[in-house]
Enzyme design. Structure first.
Site: not given
Ligand SMILES: *Cc1c(COP(=O)(O)O)cnc(C)c1O
Length: 370
Positions: A35, A256
């Site tokens: 994702k 800054y």
């Molecule tokens: C993002 C996500 C994962 C992966 O999690 P990580 O901590 O990056 O391994 C797994 N399951 C779901 C439902 C997620 O949203």
């Protein structure tokens, strides 16, 4: 020579990290999570590198459709499911697998006559209290789901861990017990609970399917951890170059707000990277970068396009020298600690201004330093 920042993506590291998932959970199938543009590494390129995974998972339907249009034909799971009938029909057309987490989604599936049934997972809230059917009601929801004509036979049960990065938090064991209880009551076969932290540190969470995200990109999910603790290799190296080197005088205040004052006459370098590129503005003075192969600390505030670094430990450093912000030789976990955030946010937050290039970072840096 190009002076702007770039993110070098090492696909051999991605494949190596997938192999490490296989070794850590040899009895499980792997649903690799890509994702948010493959955690900032590039959705399509990461999907292509993960041909060895059993399924890929994204958060939303449009992400999955991008992958289908790019020719990805394997199992694609949509972790947040669908929210209206047009989206549901598109999901069915593209053979997506849906995670069903709410009564509204059950009703949507029940109301739609799909040409062919969709594969589903039921999401169980076992204690994170974000999305999912609460564990004490989930078996009922599972039975309802199984009876819908639009749903393919034998949906799985999925839950997500809230605190698996913390070995001292017993919630992970409690969540796992709750999911097993639902599975027993509902008669579900396929279970999935482990994220990266579960895969690495909680054996009881490695069930039929595991869902690695961060681990695929070579990063440790554990509090205070580093990918190298687990023989993971960083997939992203964020680099730029020195665009100025100046000798400043004792008492000169930098950047800054002038929050950092030179304690003596000293060389200070300016690197072409800033919060406009996704480098965290909250990385304070003392946050390390690599100039060539040496560490140099940031001095003063991060600006939109530039940071200043103390070059007293880098004799001979000059304009054009490569600078690594994180990745090869400098763990992103360490930068996240300095910036008061998590590695996830840093890799996801690289902005569209930065060129993302596939390359073996070690070789590129060697050539750049030569
Ligand atoms: C993002 C996500 C994962 C992966 O999690 P990580 O901590 O990056 O391994 C797994 N399951 C779901 C439902 C997620 O949203």
């Amino acid at each position: 020579m190009d002076f702007g920042p770039r993110a070098l993506i090492d696909l051999s590291a991605v494949r190596h990290n997938l192999e490490r998932v296989r070794q850590a959970a040899p009895a499980s199938r792997v649903m690799a999570v890509i994702k948010a543009n493959g955690y900032g590494h590039g959705l399509v390129r990461i999907a292509a590198a993960l041909g060895g995974a059993d399924a890929l998972a994204v958060a939303r339907v449009p992400e999955a459709i991008v992958l289908r249009r790019a020719g990805f034909a394997g199992t694609l799971v949509v972790l947040e499911g669908c929210f209206e009938s047009g989206e549901l029909r598109a999901a069915a057309e593209h053979h997506l697998t849906l995670v069903i987490h709410s009564e509204e989604q059950l009703r949507l599936l029940g109301a739609e006559r799909l040409a062919r049934p969709v594969a589903c997972w039921l999401k169980v809230d076992t204690g994170m209290h974000r999305i999912g059917f609460r564990w004490d009601r989930a078996a009922n929801a599972y039975r309802t789901l199984c009876e819908l004509p639009s749903v393919k036979a034998s949906p799985g049960l999925m839950s997500h861990l809230a605190s698996a990065d913390d070995l001292a938090d017993d919630l992970t064991r409690e969540q796992t017990r709750r999911l097993h209880a639902v599975a027993g009551e509902a008669g579900a076969e396929a279970l999935s609970i482990a994220n990266s932290a579960g895969i690495l540190c909680w054996p009881e969470t490695r069930r039929d399917w595991v869902r690695p995200g961060l681990m695929i990109y070579g990063i440790s999910p554990m509090l205070g951890g580093r990918g190298s603790d687990w023989d993971l290799r960083p997939a992203m190296t964020l680099m730029s170059r020195l665009i100025a080197v100046t000798r400043l005088k004792a008492g000169d205040r930098i950047g800054y707000g002038g929050i950092w004052t030179c304690p003596e006459d000293m060389p200070v370098g300016v690197v072409a990277i800033g919060y406009g590129d996704g480098y965290p503005r909250h990385a304070g003075s003392g946050t390390p970068v690599l100039v060539g192969r040496r560490r140099a600390p940031i001095v003063g505030r991060v600006s939109m396009d530039m940071i200043s670094v103390d070059l007293r430990g880098c004799p001979g450093a000059g304009v054009g020298d490569p600078v690594v912000l994180w990745g090869e030789g400098l763990p992103v976990e360490e930068i996240a600690e300095h910036a008061g955030t998590i590695s996830y946010e840093l890799v996801c937050g690289v902005t569209s201004r930065v060129d993302i290039l596939e390359s073996d970072a070690a070789t590129v840096l060697q050539e750049a330093r030569a």
